[in-house]
Design a protein around this motif. Structure first.
Motif, PDB file in Angstrom:
ATOM      1  N   ASP A 124       0.790  -1.220   0.000  1.00  0.00           N
ATOM      2  CA  ASP A 124       0.000   0.000   0.000  1.00  0.00           C
ATOM      3  C   ASP A 124       0.832   1.284   0.000  1.00  0.00           C
ATOM      4  OD1 ASP A 124      -2.327  -1.477  -0.194  1.00  0.00           O
ATOM      5  OD2 ASP A 124      -2.438  -1.744   1.957  1.00  0.00           O
ATOM      6  N   GLN A 125       0.786   2.076   1.066  1.00  0.00           N
ATOM      7  CA  GLN A 125       1.298   3.432   0.973  1.00  0.00           C
ATOM      8  C   GLN A 125       2.788   3.515   0.606  1.00  0.00           C
ATOM      9  OE1 GLN A 125      -0.587   2.337   3.451  1.00  0.00           O
ATOM     10  NE2 GLN A 125      -2.410   3.648   3.562  1.00  0.00           N
ATOM     11  N   LYS A 126       3.626   2.657   1.158  1.00  0.00           N
ATOM     12  CA  LYS A 126       5.068   2.780   0.922  1.00  0.00           C
ATOM     13  C   LYS A 126       5.471   2.235  -0.446  1.00  0.00           C
ATOM     14  CE  LYS A 126       6.440   2.664   5.781  1.00  0.00           C
ATOM     15  NZ  LYS A 126       7.274   1.979   6.817  1.00  0.00           N
ATOM     16  N   ARG A 127       5.065   1.001  -0.744  1.00  0.00           N
ATOM     17  CA  ARG A 127       5.375   0.388  -2.032  1.00  0.00           C
ATOM     18  C   ARG A 127       6.849   0.574  -2.396  1.00  0.00           C
ATOM     19  NH1 ARG A 127       0.046  -0.010  -5.766  1.00  0.00           N
ATOM     20  NH2 ARG A 127      -1.355  -0.495  -4.044  1.00  0.00           N
ATOM     21  N   ALA A 128       7.699   0.049  -1.563  1.00  0.00           N
ATOM     22  CA  ALA A 128       9.150   0.122  -1.730  1.00  0.00           C
ATOM     23  C   ALA A 128       9.746  -1.114  -1.087  1.00  0.00           C
ATOM     24  CB  ALA A 128       9.699   1.388  -1.077  1.00  0.00           C
ATOM     25  N   PRO A 129      10.987  -1.482  -1.432  1.00  0.00           N
ATOM     26  CA  PRO A 129      11.610  -2.662  -0.825  1.00  0.00           C
ATOM     27  C   PRO A 129      11.681  -2.572   0.697  1.00  0.00           C
ATOM     28  CG  PRO A 129      12.853  -1.961  -2.736  1.00  0.00           C
ATOM     29  CD  PRO A 129      11.835  -0.879  -2.468  1.00  0.00           C
ATOM     30  N   ILE A 130      11.591  -3.700   1.335  1.00  0.00           N
ATOM     31  CA  ILE A 130      11.689  -3.766   2.799  1.00  0.00           C
ATOM     32  C   ILE A 130      13.095  -3.347   3.223  1.00  0.00           C
ATOM     33  CG2 ILE A 130      11.344  -5.211   4.832  1.00  0.00           C
ATOM     34  CD1 ILE A 130       8.856  -4.925   3.055  1.00  0.00           C
ATOM     35  N   GLU A 131      13.158  -2.398   4.158  1.00  0.00           N
ATOM     36  CA  GLU A 131      14.439  -1.920   4.704  1.00  0.00           C
ATOM     37  C   GLU A 131      15.368  -1.360   3.633  1.00  0.00           C
ATOM     38  OE1 GLU A 131      14.830  -1.695   7.884  1.00  0.00           O
ATOM     39  OE2 GLU A 131      13.007  -2.818   8.382  1.00  0.00           O
ATOM     40  N   GLY A 132      14.819  -0.950   2.500  1.00  0.00           N
ATOM     41  CA  GLY A 132      15.657  -0.377   1.458  1.00  0.00           C
ATOM     42  C   GLY A 132      16.593  -1.374   0.810  1.00  0.00           C
ATOM     43  N   GLU A 133      16.243  -2.667   0.861  1.00  0.00           N
ATOM     44  CA  GLU A 133      17.077  -3.724   0.290  1.00  0.00           C
ATOM     45  C   GLU A 133      16.317  -4.390  -0.865  1.00  0.00           C
ATOM     46  OE1 GLU A 133      18.992  -4.892   4.664  1.00  0.00           O
ATOM     47  OE2 GLU A 133      17.748  -6.327   3.552  1.00  0.00           O
ATOM     48  N   VAL A 134      16.867  -4.311  -2.068  1.00  0.00           N
ATOM     49  CA  VAL A 134      16.255  -4.978  -3.206  1.00  0.00           C
ATOM     50  C   VAL A 134      16.610  -6.457  -3.154  1.00  0.00           C
ATOM     51  CG1 VAL A 134      16.166  -5.157  -5.717  1.00  0.00           C
ATOM     52  CG2 VAL A 134      16.311  -2.909  -4.634  1.00  0.00           C
TER      53      VAL A 134
END
Length: 366
Positions: A279-289
């Protein structure tokens, strides 16, 4: 063995040659144009590219010579809405019967030169002449449940996944966001929902299992074991091993949320996902791809990170931006920030192909 990858982006189409560490950008075309989708018909080698010109509308182009030249062809067109027909979305707004985008293209194997097109706002179209003309599949568009479909992350419903059954070209599965999973066994004359086991967490509990409330982000079918399907759903990961009679939910770390899924063409228990915050963030967890892989049908998942950025990386991977070769060894995926990675050992090691492409919408091996 396929060593050519097509990459459709916000500002052009790029051709990648090679696998893994040897993959390199070789050509670019349609520079400056927005390409949400690209595909190839392997029967005749034709390339098809969707261009979204925004104010000027959606266009479709075909190339007979591997991208050297392109010809504009027809796009699907919706019929006029019947007078007095009520068709409103979940917000009470009247739905337009007009093409907003083409989100899926696939060969229609039951006819020479046939193509399927999944569109926004939720219509499925078929061409029997290589895209020279299109016809709305009215049996699905006029299905009583269709007016209950709604947009997932967009204002409009979209048909984004099309699986043509290798056992029978008249059997086709489509996934709708948000509107569930549907299959025809008679070339589109009739359709049945296949969402048993799926549950939506964004509607009242008594509606959680309704087919029209399911938001599959991507559905794929194993070519070598076609009774096996994988689904990346808004609520997580699901798998069917009984030819869509039912779905089982699976749990993966660091997240079960994401958009794309790829299945090994011969090993139905092996699949890959690219996890993200929901949902709102829609980015890798902890900034790790990372990429997650299961080899045992989802009983366990490996986290693959070798060669991928592991600090302050916020790449989102869209539903069509992960691809696998026919032999199941090479994969590639691209991100919303224009990064492209490839592997030739099923994800054990990833290699950077490009860091400065436009936002990547779709990748396809040919």
């Amino acid at each position: 063995m396929s060593d050519t990858l097509l990459v459709a982006t916000r500002k052009g189409l790029f051709v990648i040659e090679g696998r893994g560490a040897s993959a390199r950008v070789e050509r670019a075309m349609f520079l400056g144009d927005n390409l949400p989708m690209v595909t190839v018909d392997r029967r005749d080698g034709a390339w098809y590219a969707v261009l979204d010109h925004g104010h000027f509308g959606v266009k479709l182009h075909r190339s007979e010579d591997r991208g050297a030249t392109w010809t504009e062809i027809a796009v699907p067109a919706y019929p006029p809405k019947p007078e007095g027909f009520v068709d409103k979305d979940m917000w009470g707004r009247e739905r337009e019967w007009a093409l907003k985008n083409i989100w899926a293209l696939a060969p229609a194997l039951d006819v020479d030169g046939g193509l399927w097109a999944g569109t926004m706002p939720g219509g499925l179209f078929k061409s029997e002449d290589r895209g020279a003309s299109w016809k709305l599949v009215e049996s699905l568009w006029n299905h009583p449940s269709r007016t209950k479909w709604n947009g997932g992350g967009a204002d409009h419903t979209s048909i984004h996944s099309i699986c043509v059954d290798p056992r029978d070209p008249r059997a086709v599965v489509v996934a709708v966001s948000s509107g569930g999973v549907w299959r025809t066994k008679d070339g589109g004359a009739s359709w049945e929902p296949h969402t048993r086991g799926m549950k939506a967490g964004y509607v009242p509990p008594e509606q959680a299992e309704n087919p029209e409330n399911q938001d599959p982000h991507c559905v794929v079918q194993c070519a070598g074991a076609p009774t096996a399907f994988w689904c990346q759903h808004h609520m997580g990961i699901w798998r069917s091993t009984d030819d869509l009679a039912s779905w089982d939910q699976l749990e993966a770390k660091p997240s079960s949320f994401g958009f794309p899924v790829a299945v090994h063409p011969r090993e139905p228990d092996t699949a890959w996902f690219v996890p993200a915050h929901s949902d709102q963030k829609r980015a890798p967890i902890e900034g790790e791809v990372v990429v997650t892989r299961t080899r045992d049908g989802g009983k366990s998942f490996e986290i693959l990170r070798n060669g991928l950025p592991q600090r302050f990386a916020y790449d989102l991977v869209f539903r069509h931006a992960l691809a696998i070769t026919d032999d199941g060894d090479a994969l590639a995926f691209g991100s919303s920030t224009g990064n492209l990675w490839a592997t030739d050992d099923q994800g054990d090691h990833w290699h950077t192909v490009a860091n400065n492409l436009p936002p990547i919408y779709a990748v396809r091996y040919i």
